[in-house]
Design a protein around this motif. Structure first.
Motif, PDB file in Angstrom:
ATOM      1  N   ALA A  33     -16.527  14.721  -4.536  1.00 26.56           N
ATOM      2  CA  ALA A  33     -15.513  13.771  -4.975  1.00 26.56           C
ATOM      3  C   ALA A  33     -15.731  12.472  -4.199  1.00 26.56           C
ATOM      4  O   ALA A  33     -16.163  12.505  -3.040  1.00 26.56           O
ATOM      5  CB  ALA A  33     -14.121  14.317  -4.708  1.00 26.56           C
ATOM      6  N   MET A  34     -15.435  11.360  -4.843  1.00 30.57           N
ATOM      7  CA  MET A  34     -15.720  10.062  -4.243  1.00 30.57           C
ATOM      8  C   MET A  34     -14.473   9.190  -4.232  1.00 30.57           C
ATOM      9  O   MET A  34     -13.557   9.379  -5.056  1.00 30.57           O
ATOM     10  CB  MET A  34     -16.818   9.351  -5.042  1.00 30.57           C
ATOM     11  N   ALA A  35     -14.471   8.229  -3.332  1.00 29.95           N
ATOM     12  CA  ALA A  35     -13.308   7.355  -3.227  1.00 29.95           C
ATOM     13  C   ALA A  35     -13.701   5.989  -2.671  1.00 29.95           C
ATOM     14  O   ALA A  35     -14.760   5.837  -2.065  1.00 29.95           O
ATOM     15  CB  ALA A  35     -12.255   7.985  -2.329  1.00 29.95           C
ATOM     16  N   TRP A  36     -12.817   5.046  -2.904  1.00 25.80           N
ATOM     17  CA  TRP A  36     -12.897   3.730  -2.279  1.00 25.80           C
ATOM     18  C   TRP A  36     -11.655   3.543  -1.398  1.00 25.80           C
ATOM     19  O   TRP A  36     -10.535   3.869  -1.819  1.00 25.80           O
ATOM     20  CB  TRP A  36     -12.944   2.619  -3.317  1.00 25.80           C
ATOM     21  N   PHE A  37     -11.891   3.013  -0.224  1.00 23.43           N
ATOM     22  CA  PHE A  37     -10.834   2.602   0.680  1.00 23.43           C
ATOM     23  C   PHE A  37     -11.095   1.147   1.061  1.00 23.43           C
ATOM     24  O   PHE A  37     -12.187   0.631   0.849  1.00 23.43           O
ATOM     25  CB  PHE A  37     -10.821   3.466   1.949  1.00 23.43           C
ATOM     26  N   ARG A  38     -10.101   0.499   1.644  1.00 20.00           N
ATOM     27  CA  ARG A  38     -10.299  -0.861   2.117  1.00 20.00           C
ATOM     28  C   ARG A  38      -9.508  -1.084   3.393  1.00 20.00           C
ATOM     29  O   ARG A  38      -8.501  -0.414   3.644  1.00 20.00           O
ATOM     30  CB  ARG A  38      -9.895  -1.880   1.051  1.00 20.00           C
ATOM     31  N   GLN A  39      -9.985  -2.047   4.167  1.00 12.48           N
ATOM     32  CA  GLN A  39      -9.321  -2.363   5.428  1.00 12.48           C
ATOM     33  C   GLN A  39      -9.319  -3.867   5.626  1.00 12.48           C
ATOM     34  O   GLN A  39     -10.387  -4.487   5.727  1.00 12.48           O
ATOM     35  CB  GLN A  39     -10.012  -1.667   6.601  1.00 12.48           C
ATOM     36  N   ALA A  40      -8.138  -4.429   5.694  1.00  7.85           N
ATOM     37  CA  ALA A  40      -7.966  -5.848   5.980  1.00  7.85           C
ATOM     38  C   ALA A  40      -7.809  -6.022   7.485  1.00  7.85           C
ATOM     39  O   ALA A  40      -7.419  -5.087   8.197  1.00  7.85           O
ATOM     40  CB  ALA A  40      -6.741  -6.377   5.238  1.00  7.85           C
ATOM     41  N   PRO A  41      -8.091  -7.221   7.999  1.00 10.04           N
ATOM     42  CA  PRO A  41      -7.974  -7.455   9.439  1.00 10.04           C
ATOM     43  C   PRO A  41      -6.582  -7.117   9.963  1.00 10.04           C
ATOM     44  O   PRO A  41      -5.572  -7.538   9.382  1.00 10.04           O
ATOM     45  CB  PRO A  41      -8.261  -8.951   9.567  1.00 10.04           C
ATOM     46  N   GLY A  42      -6.530  -6.336  11.025  1.00 13.80           N
ATOM     47  CA  GLY A  42      -5.266  -5.985  11.649  1.00 13.80           C
ATOM     48  C   GLY A  42      -4.468  -4.928  10.916  1.00 13.80           C
ATOM     49  O   GLY A  42      -3.330  -4.632  11.292  1.00 13.80           O
ATOM     50  N   LYS A  43      -5.048  -4.351   9.875  1.00  9.45           N
ATOM     51  CA  LYS A  43      -4.327  -3.338   9.093  1.00  9.45           C
ATOM     52  C   LYS A  43      -5.081  -2.009   9.098  1.00  9.45           C
ATOM     53  O   LYS A  43      -6.275  -1.954   9.394  1.00  9.45           O
ATOM     54  CB  LYS A  43      -4.128  -3.819   7.658  1.00  9.45           C
ATOM     55  N   GLU A  44      -4.352  -0.962   8.736  1.00  4.53           N
ATOM     56  CA  GLU A  44      -4.957   0.355   8.614  1.00  4.53           C
ATOM     57  C   GLU A  44      -5.872   0.397   7.383  1.00  4.53           C
ATOM     58  O   GLU A  44      -5.655  -0.329   6.411  1.00  4.53           O
ATOM     59  CB  GLU A  44      -3.860   1.408   8.449  1.00  4.53           C
ATOM     60  N   ARG A  45      -6.851   1.284   7.437  1.00  7.63           N
ATOM     61  CA  ARG A  45      -7.674   1.516   6.256  1.00  7.63           C
ATOM     62  C   ARG A  45      -6.810   2.211   5.217  1.00  7.63           C
ATOM     63  O   ARG A  45      -6.146   3.211   5.513  1.00  7.63           O
ATOM     64  CB  ARG A  45      -8.881   2.384   6.620  1.00  7.63           C
ATOM     65  N   GLU A  46      -6.832   1.685   3.996  1.00  4.33           N
ATOM     66  CA  GLU A  46      -5.946   2.214   2.967  1.00  4.33           C
ATOM     67  C   GLU A  46      -6.712   2.677   1.736  1.00  4.33           C
ATOM     68  O   GLU A  46      -7.791   2.174   1.419  1.00  4.33           O
ATOM     69  CB  GLU A  46      -4.909   1.161   2.544  1.00  4.33           C
ATOM     70  N   PHE A  47      -6.113   3.626   1.070  1.00  3.36           N
ATOM     71  CA  PHE A  47      -6.685   4.192  -0.142  1.00  3.36           C
ATOM     72  C   PHE A  47      -6.656   3.181  -1.285  1.00  3.36           C
ATOM     73  O   PHE A  47      -5.663   2.457  -1.446  1.00  3.36           O
ATOM     74  CB  PHE A  47      -5.872   5.428  -0.526  1.00  3.36           C
ATOM     75  N   VAL A  48      -7.726   3.158  -2.065  1.00  2.00           N
ATOM     76  CA  VAL A  48      -7.799   2.295  -3.242  1.00  2.00           C
ATOM     77  C   VAL A  48      -7.893   3.143  -4.512  1.00  2.00           C
ATOM     78  O   VAL A  48      -7.081   2.999  -5.424  1.00  2.00           O
ATOM     79  CB  VAL A  48      -9.005   1.349  -3.163  1.00  2.00           C
ATOM     80  N   ALA A  49      -8.889   4.016  -4.587  1.00  3.02           N
ATOM     81  CA  ALA A  49      -9.100   4.817  -5.795  1.00  3.02           C
ATOM     82  C   ALA A  49      -9.994   5.996  -5.458  1.00  3.02           C
ATOM     83  O   ALA A  49     -10.781   5.934  -4.496  1.00  3.02           O
ATOM     84  CB  ALA A  49      -9.734   3.985  -6.901  1.00  3.02           C
ATOM     85  N   ALA A  50      -9.880   7.054  -6.251  1.00  2.00           N
ATOM     86  CA  ALA A  50     -10.715   8.241  -6.057  1.00  2.00           C
ATOM     87  C   ALA A  50     -10.959   8.911  -7.394  1.00  2.00           C
ATOM     88  O   ALA A  50     -10.149   8.767  -8.322  1.00  2.00           O
ATOM     89  CB  ALA A  50     -10.050   9.219  -5.086  1.00  2.00           C
ATOM     90  N   LEU A  51     -12.072   9.630  -7.466  1.00  4.03           N
ATOM     91  CA  LEU A  51     -12.315  10.395  -8.683  1.00  4.03           C
ATOM     92  C   LEU A  51     -13.062  11.679  -8.370  1.00  4.03           C
ATOM     93  O   LEU A  51     -13.748  11.798  -7.353  1.00  4.03           O
ATOM     94  CB  LEU A  51     -13.044   9.569  -9.742  1.00  4.03           C
ATOM     95  N   SER A  52     -12.905  12.633  -9.277  1.00  2.00           N
ATOM     96  CA  SER A  52     -13.466  13.961  -9.085  1.00  2.00           C
ATOM     97  C   SER A  52     -14.957  13.976  -9.391  1.00  2.00           C
ATOM     98  O   SER A  52     -15.540  12.981  -9.808  1.00  2.00           O
ATOM     99  CB  SER A  52     -12.738  14.955  -9.986  1.00  2.00           C
TER     100      SER A  52
END
Length: 123
Positions: A33-52
């Motif tokens: 399974a795969m996913a995208w996450f993102r992290q902006a400066p000073g913020k936690e890494r956050e979930f964007v999208a995932a697929l099976s």
């Protein structure tokens, strides 16, 4: 082991589009399974999208739903993130990630990560 490499990032104006790619090598891409996450400066890494594994089950963060599309091509060992109607708040380093089993929203569930790629959105 699987190695992940992101590409396709860059600078875009608000309202524009970008397509990120995540190329996988090593063990069978179609097993993960795969996913995208993102992290902006000073913020936690956050979930964007995932697929099976086969792309049948898909999850999106509310903040990107309707604007971003996650997909994969198992024959080419590649995952994609089509990002449309980009906003300044989408600006971040984007990471692709892989895990065995089904897709999840939590970053702690993912075993393999790419090095990340910058997406900059100008207002």
């Amino acid at each position: 082991q699987v190695q992940l490499v992101e590409s396709g990032g860059g600078l875009v104006q608000a309202g524009g589009s970008l397509r990120l790619s995540c190329a996988a090598s090593g063990r069978t891409f179609s097993s993960y399974a795969m996913a995208w996450f993102r992290q902006a400066p000073g913020k936690e890494r956050e979930f964007v999208a995932a697929l099976s594994v086969r792309g049948v089950i898909v999850y999106y963060a509310d903040s990107v739903k309707g604007r971003f599309t996650i997909s994969r091509d198992n024959a080419k060992n590649t995952m994609f993130l089509q990002m449309n109607s980009l906003k300044p708040e989408d600006m971040a380093v984007y990471y692709c990630a892989a895990k065995s089993g089904g897709p999840r929203r939590s970053k702690s569930d993912y075993d393999y990560w790419g090095q990340g790629i910058q997406v900059t959105v100008s207002s």
